[in-house]
Write a protein that holds these residues in place. Structure first.
Motif, short mmCIF file in Angstrom:
data_model
loop_
_atom_site.label_atom_id
_atom_site.label_comp_id
_atom_site.label_asym_id
_atom_site.label_seq_id
_atom_site.Cartn_x
_atom_site.Cartn_y
_atom_site.Cartn_z
N SER A 1 12.94 -23.15 6.40
CA SER A 1 12.95 -23.98 5.19
C SER A 1 11.86 -25.04 5.20
N GLY A 2 11.08 -25.09 6.28
CA GLY A 2 9.97 -26.04 6.34
C GLY A 2 10.29 -27.35 7.01
N GLU A 3 11.52 -27.50 7.50
CA GLU A 3 11.89 -28.73 8.20
C GLU A 3 11.18 -28.78 9.55
N GLU A 4 10.61 -29.93 9.86
CA GLU A 4 9.82 -30.09 11.08
C GLU A 4 10.61 -30.82 12.16
N PHE A 5 10.44 -30.38 13.40
CA PHE A 5 11.06 -31.02 14.55
C PHE A 5 9.99 -31.39 15.56
N LYS A 6 10.14 -32.54 16.18
CA LYS A 6 9.29 -32.97 17.28
C LYS A 6 10.22 -33.55 18.34
N THR A 7 9.81 -33.42 19.59
CA THR A 7 10.59 -33.98 20.68
C THR A 7 9.83 -35.16 21.26
N PHE A 8 10.49 -36.31 21.29
CA PHE A 8 9.91 -37.53 21.85
C PHE A 8 10.60 -37.84 23.17
N ASN A 9 9.90 -38.48 24.06
CA ASN A 9 10.43 -38.84 25.37
C ASN A 9 11.01 -40.26 25.31
N SER A 10 12.24 -40.43 25.75
CA SER A 10 12.88 -41.75 25.67
C SER A 10 12.16 -42.77 26.56
#
Length: 167
Positions: A25-34
């Motif tokens: 659906s075009g939703e973007e995910f990114k993973t950030f480091n705490s």
């Protein structure tokens, strides 16, 4: 070394590992480091402003910046050098009083203006060769935290901000 009053971070490849996940659906995910996020908080506690300059535009980045209290977010930058100059004007500081962490050749023009530059260990070779400090950690895996701690130590602020943790 010039006094650094603002630390600028790129996002993809610096605050993330460079991966971009997009759903059907075009939703973007990114993973950030705490730990990177806490490093940013340490910089702010020491009185160093933090900014983001990124070539992409993403609600995820806006959300993460808001969560960390980063007030200066420049997304969709087609010319990071010009974005850095605009940020310097807004903050009333010279680019040589800024530090920058980037990972790809699009970051080099902005980095060339800054007083101190960093690259994650997995940055493009051209960037690693032209920056002041290459972290031992890769982008999205603690590189921003490492850069923050190096900067704080160089400026003699590390002990002050770590005092509250008994370090």
């Amino acid at each position: 070394m010039n006094t650094i009053s603002c630390m600028v971070f790129d996002v993809d490849g610096v605050l993330t590992d460079g991966g971009i996940s997009i759903t059907d659906s075009g939703e973007e995910f990114k993973t950030f480091n705490s730990r990177d996020g806490h490093g940013i908080k340490l910089l702010m506690r020491a009185g160093i402003q933090v900014a983001i300059i990124t070539g992409r535009s993403s609600g995820v980045v806006e959300h993460r910046a808001r969560e960390l209290g980063i007030l200066h977010v420049m997304q969709g930058s087609k010319d990071k050098r010009e974005s850095l100059m605009e940020l310097a004007r807004r903050l009333g500081i010279m680019p040589e009083n800024m530090a920058y962490m980037g990972d790809d050749v699009v970051d080099l023009p902005a980095m060339a203006l800054c007083g101190l530059t960093f690259a994650p260990s997995d940055a493009m070779e051209a960037v690693r060769l032209r920056c002041d400090i290459v972290t031992s950690l890769p982008g999205g895996r603690g590189a921003a935290r490492e850069a923050a701690e190096i900067l704080l130590k160089r400026m003699g602020l590390y002990e002050q901000v770590m005092e509250r943790y008994g370090v």
